[in-house]
Scaffold this motif. Structure first.
Motif, PDB file in Angstrom:
ATOM      1  N   PRO A   1      -8.020 -46.829 -12.224  1.00 54.42           N
ATOM      2  CA  PRO A   1      -7.281 -46.675 -12.190  1.00 54.42           C
ATOM      3  C   PRO A   1      -7.022 -46.223 -13.412  1.00 54.42           C
ATOM      4  O   PRO A   1      -5.854 -45.933 -13.822  1.00 54.42           O
ATOM      5  N   MET A   2      -7.858 -45.309 -13.523  1.00 49.83           N
ATOM      6  CA  MET A   2      -7.754 -44.652 -15.010  1.00 49.83           C
ATOM      7  C   MET A   2      -6.741 -43.627 -14.938  1.00 49.83           C
ATOM      8  O   MET A   2      -6.793 -42.997 -13.825  1.00 49.83           O
ATOM      9  N   ILE A   3      -6.074 -43.400 -15.920  1.00 49.67           N
ATOM     10  CA  ILE A   3      -4.313 -42.270 -15.540  1.00 49.67           C
ATOM     11  C   ILE A   3      -5.179 -40.964 -16.362  1.00 49.67           C
ATOM     12  O   ILE A   3      -5.584 -39.653 -15.864  1.00 49.67           O
ATOM     13  N   LEU A   4      -5.189 -41.179 -17.785  1.00 52.18           N
ATOM     14  CA  LEU A   4      -5.896 -40.023 -19.045  1.00 52.18           C
ATOM     15  C   LEU A   4      -6.799 -40.644 -19.829  1.00 52.18           C
ATOM     16  O   LEU A   4      -7.279 -41.728 -19.972  1.00 52.18           O
ATOM     17  N   LYS A   5      -7.229 -39.465 -20.179  1.00 51.86           N
ATOM     18  CA  LYS A   5      -8.314 -39.685 -21.047  1.00 51.86           C
ATOM     19  C   LYS A   5      -7.343 -39.322 -22.351  1.00 51.86           C
ATOM     20  O   LYS A   5      -7.228 -37.364 -22.856  1.00 51.86           O
ATOM     21  N   ILE A   6      -7.029 -39.843 -23.959  1.00 55.19           N
ATOM     22  CA  ILE A   6      -6.698 -38.573 -25.241  1.00 55.19           C
ATOM     23  C   ILE A   6      -8.311 -38.544 -26.291  1.00 55.19           C
ATOM     24  O   ILE A   6      -8.000 -40.118 -26.161  1.00 55.19           O
ATOM     25  N   THR A   7      -8.542 -37.906 -26.309  1.00 54.83           N
ATOM     26  CA  THR A   7      -9.478 -37.467 -27.413  1.00 54.83           C
ATOM     27  C   THR A   7      -9.127 -37.185 -28.882  1.00 54.83           C
ATOM     28  O   THR A   7      -8.509 -35.504 -28.562  1.00 54.83           O
ATOM     29  N   ALA A   8      -9.176 -37.651 -29.976  1.00 54.77           N
ATOM     30  CA  ALA A   8      -9.024 -37.134 -30.919  1.00 54.77           C
ATOM     31  C   ALA A   8      -9.524 -36.903 -32.367  1.00 54.77           C
ATOM     32  O   ALA A   8     -10.976 -37.664 -32.100  1.00 54.77           O
ATOM     33  N   PHE A   9      -9.925 -36.210 -32.784  1.00 54.85           N
ATOM     34  CA  PHE A   9     -10.672 -35.783 -33.922  1.00 54.85           C
ATOM     35  C   PHE A   9     -10.339 -35.445 -35.857  1.00 54.85           C
ATOM     36  O   PHE A   9      -8.490 -34.850 -35.173  1.00 54.85           O
ATOM     37  N   ALA A  10     -10.496 -35.424 -36.482  1.00 58.30           N
ATOM     38  CA  ALA A  10     -10.314 -35.388 -37.907  1.00 58.30           C
ATOM     39  C   ALA A  10     -11.797 -35.338 -38.604  1.00 58.30           C
ATOM     40  O   ALA A  10     -12.671 -35.817 -37.934  1.00 58.30           O
TER      41      ALA A  10
END
Length: 649
Positions: A384-393
C-alpha cells in the motif's frame, strides 16, 4: 549500453527504472496485471504487455510469462526491481540460462544470501559478527530451542524480507502461536516456511550499508539508518546514519564489503546490521542481519548524498561488468531523509487501507518517487505504499525541517494515510537529538497514533465545506431573500471518535458565522484567501460520498451524518467480529461452540502482502462463523459472532 530492457515489476520502482532508462536512451518494456491496465508504469514504458489476472502469483510472479515477453520483445536484459522476483534465485537462473542479462547478482549469490541460515553460517566463516541464535535446518523442538536462547526473541523466515514471516516473541506462552503465524506467512510469500530464531537486541539501531560489486571487487557506498519502523517495516530512512564516527563507519563498510566478496557479488546490494546501542554506539557491537540482493526502496537517500543514480550504476555494471567509480572517489555530501507514505489506518494499528486516490497535492523542493496517479486504486493485492518523499540539505537539522514542511504540504484524498503520523514522528525530541533506536515508535505509540483532535476552528471550516460553501460558486443560493433573516443551517458530522453538531449562519456574500459548542467563529473569503476570526488560514475541502477531509495545516477526516439518524455511539457490538479491511481469510482457529477468552486469536486475514491476526474483543462462546478458509471478504464484513457464556457453561 543496452538498447532495450524489460522491467519485471510495477509501481514506484518500475517508474523509477523507466525514468533512468529514458534519460539514457534505453527502450523499456513493462508488464502489467488486469488491475494495472492504466497504471503509471504501464503508460510510461515504451511497450507494455498484459499478463492476465489480478493475483500477483499469476502475473508479476509468473517467471515463464515474463521471460516469454522478454524474448518476444527482443529485450536484452531484465530489471527485477524490488519485491516480487527480485530475490528469487530460480528466476535469476532461468533468465541467465535463456541468454538474457539479469540486472542483479548471480543466482548463486541470491541463493546463498536469500536463506538466512546459510548466510549467517557463511558470515561466521568469513569473520563477520552475527546475532546469537539458532540458524540450523532442523525445525523440530523449536520451542525448547527458544527457551534455551531466552526471551525476548525474534522468529524470522529464512527466505523472508520486509517484515514478512517475522514475529517478536516476548513471552514463552506466545511462542507457538507466533511461530505458526510466521511460518504460514513465510510459506505464502516465499514458498518456504523454515525459520531461524535469534536473541532480541534490547536497544537496537538498524544500520545498513549500500554495496556495489563487479563480481570481483566490491565497494561500499556508505551507510543508511533505517531504525524507524512499524510492524518491522521501514518508514523513515536517512543517510548518513546519525552519530556514527568515522571509525565505526569504516568498520561497518569493511564488514559489508567482506560479506559481499564472500559470494563474488555483482550489482547493487545492501548488507543490513543490527547495532546494540545499550552502552552507546561502538564499532565492536554490530551484528550481521541479512543481505538484500537487490536495490532497496530507500536507495534515494544514498543517491542524494553521493549525487549518483544507482539505477544507472546497475545498468552499467550489468552491461560492462565495470564499477563506475573507485572507493576513494566516493564522498558524502550533506544529509538526506526519506519518508514512505502508505495508505493505512494508523488509529487501527496501521492496517492497510484501500480505495481510490481521488486527489494528490505534492510538496515542492523535495524528491518525489511514486507509481500512483490520481484516479488509481490502492488494491489489496499489492503493497500500500503511495509515494516516497526524499529531502536533502547541508545538515541533519535542516533536512528534518525540510521533510516536516514537505509532509505538511502533501495532501492525499480518498484513502487514509500515515502523513500526520510521520510528521509527529519527526517532531519527537529523541529523533532530532539522535537518541533513538528501533523501539522509538513503540514507546511513543499513543502520542504518535492518537487521532488529532479538531479545534473548533477546524469544525467551523468543516461545516462550511459540507454545505458546499467552500466552493465560491455555490454561495449565491444561500444569500438571497430569507424573510428578513439570515439563513441558518444545522450541520451534523463525525470523526471516528465523536459526533459534532454545528450551526452556520450566512451573513451575505462569502461571510459566515459558525456556532461550534460555546464558540462562534466568523469565516470570510477575501483577498483570494480564507480568514477565520480575522486571521488568514489554510482551508482545503475534499468530499467522497459520505466521507470528507479538511486540510487546515493538518488533514482531518470526517463522515457526514443525517440529522435524522439515531446515534449508535453507545451500542454494544463487541460480540460481532468484523473484517477491518478487505482481504482473504487464510486461517480459522476456532469452531462454532468453542469457548474463547478476550485476546484469543480467531482468524487470520491476508491483505496487501501481509497477514493480520484478528482476536476476540470479549470472552464468550463462538455462536456462528460466517466465513470459510480462502474466502474473500470486504471491509467491515461480518466474520463471526460471539455471545457471553452463562455461569453454568
Amino acid at each position: 549500453m543496452f538498447s532495450k530492457i524489460l522491467i519485471a515489476n510495477r509501481g514506484e520502482i518500475a517508474c523509477r527504472v523507466i525514468s533512468t532508462c529514458k534519460r539514457l536512451g534505453i527502450k523499456t518494456v513493462a508488464i502489467y496485471s488486469d488491475i494495472d491496465r492504466a497504471s503509471r508504469h504501464t503508460l510510461m514504458a515504451d511497450e507494455s504487455y498484459l499478463i492476465p489476472g489480478e493475483d500477483p502469483n499469476i502475473s508479476y510472479l509468473s517467471s515463464h510469462e515474463i521471460i516469454t515477453i522478454a524474448k518476444q520483445t527482443n529485450s536484452e536484459a531484465i530489471h527485477p526491481g524490488y519485491g516480487f522476483l527480485s530475490e528469487n534465485a530460480e528466476f535469476a537462473k532461468i533468465v541467465e540460462e535463456s541468454g538474457i542479462v539479469f540486472i542483479g547478482p548471480s543466482s548463486d549469490a541470491i541463493a546463498t544470501m536469500g536463506l538466512k541460515d546459510r548466510a549467517k553460517s557463511l558470515m561466521e566463516k568469513v569473520g563477520v559478527p552475527v546475532v546469537p541464535g539458532y540458524h540450523a535446518k532442523e525445525q523440530n523442538n523449536l520451542e525448547e530451542i527458544a527457551t534455551n536462547i531466552g526471551f525476548p526473541l525474534i522468529i524470522k523466515a529464512i527466505a523472508g524480507g520486509g517484515g514478512r514471516g517475522m514475529r517478536l516473541v516476548d513471552k514463552p506462552d506466545e511462542f507457538q502461536n507466533l511461530l505458526s503465524e510466521a511460518k504460514s506467512e513465510a510459506l505464502k510469500f516465499f514458498g518456504n516456511d523454515r525459520v531461524i530464531i535469534e536473541k532480541y537486541i534490547q536497544k537496537p539501531r538498524h544500520i545498513e550499508v549500500q554495496v556495489f560489486g563487479d563480481g570481483n571487487r566490491v565497494i561500499a557506498l556508505f551507510e543508511r539508518d533505517c531504525s524507524l519502523q512499524r510492524r518491522h517495516q521501514k518508514i523513515i530512512e536517512e543517510a548518513p546514519a546519525p552519530g556514527i564516527s568515522s571509525v565505526m563507519r569504516k568498520a561497518l563498510c569493511d564488514a559489508a564489503i567482506k560479506t559481499a566478496e564472500a559470494v563474488s557479488y555483482k550489482g547493487a546490494g545492501t548488507v543490513e546490521f543490527i547495532v546494540d546501542t545499550s552502552s552507546g554506539l561502538s564499532e565492536n557491537k554490530f551484528y550481521f542481519l541479512e543481505m538484500n540482493t537487490r536495490l532497496q526502496v530507500e536507495h534515494s537517500v544514498t543517491e542524494a548524498i553521493l549525487k549518483l543514480d544507482l539505477v544507472e550504476w546497475q545498468l552499467r555494471v550489468a552491461f560492462s561488468g565495470e564499477l563506475p567509480l573507485r572507493q576513494d572517489e566516493l564522498k558524502i555530501q550533506g544529509h538526506a531523509i526519506e519518508a514512505r507514505i502508505y495508505a493505512e489506518d494508523v488509529q487501527s494499528g496501521f492496517l492497510p487501507d484501500s480505495g481510490t486516490i481521488e486527489k494528490i497535492v505534492y510538496p515542492e523542493n523535495v524528491r518525489i518517487d511514486t507509481g500512483i496517479s490520481e484516479g488509481d486504486k490502492i488494491s489489496t493485492y499489492y503493497d500500500p505504499m503511495i509515494l516516497k518523499i526524499t529531502a536533502f540539505a547541508d545538515n541533519r537539522p535542516l533536512v528534518i525541517e525540510a521533510l516536516k514542511r514537505a509532509l505538511l504540504e502533501t495532501h492525499i484524498m480518498g484513502v487514509k494515510t500515515n502523513l500526520d503520523f510521520l510528521n509527529r514522528l519527526l517532531n519527537l525530541s529523541e529523533f532530532s537529538n539522535e537518541s533513538f533506536d528501533t523501539g522509538l515508535i513503540g514507546s511513543n505509540i499513543k502520542k504518535l497514533a492518537s487521532l488529532r483532535t479538531p479545534t473548533t476552528e477546524v469544525l467551523a471550516l468543516a461545516s462550511i465545506g459540507i454545505l458546499g460553501l467552500s466552493n465560491l460558486n455555490n454561495t449565491s443560493f444561500l444569500t438571497g431573500f430569507t424573510l428578513w433573516k439570515n439563513l441558518r443551517k444545522f450541520v451534523k458530522f463525525s470523526n471516528s471518535q465523536k459526533e459534532f453538531l454545528t450551526e452556520v449562519e450566512c451573513l451575505g456574500g462569502t461571510r459566515f458565522l459558525v456556532k461550534v459548542e460555546k464558540n462562534i467563529h466568523e469565516i470570510n473569503y477575501e483577498n483570494n484567501g480564507w480568514t477565520i476570526d480575522g486571521k488568514n488560514t489554510e482551508f482545503l475541502y475534499w468530499q467522497s460520498k459520505s466521507d470528507f477531509s479538511i486540510i487546515s495545516k493538518f488533514k482531518y477526516d470526517f463522515q457526514i451524518k443525517d440529522l435524522l439518524t439515531v446515534s449508535s455511539e453507545n451500542s454494544d457490538n463487541n460480540h460481532l467480529v468484523i473484517a477491518p479491511m478487505p482481504g482473504q481469510i487464510s486461517e480459522i482457529y476456532v469452531n462454532e461452540g468453542d469457548l474463547v477468552l478476550k485476546g484469543d486469536r480467531l482468524v487470520v486475514l491476508e491483505s496487501m502482502k501481509m497477514e493480520h491476526a484478528i482476536s476476540a474483543n470479549m470472552s464468550g462462546k463462538i455462536e456462528s462463523i460466517l466465513v470459510s478458509k480462502g474466502q474473500k471478504v470486504d471491509n467491515r464484513e461480518l466474520i463471526l459472532r460471539i455471545y457471553l457464556k452463562s455461569d453454568d457453561e
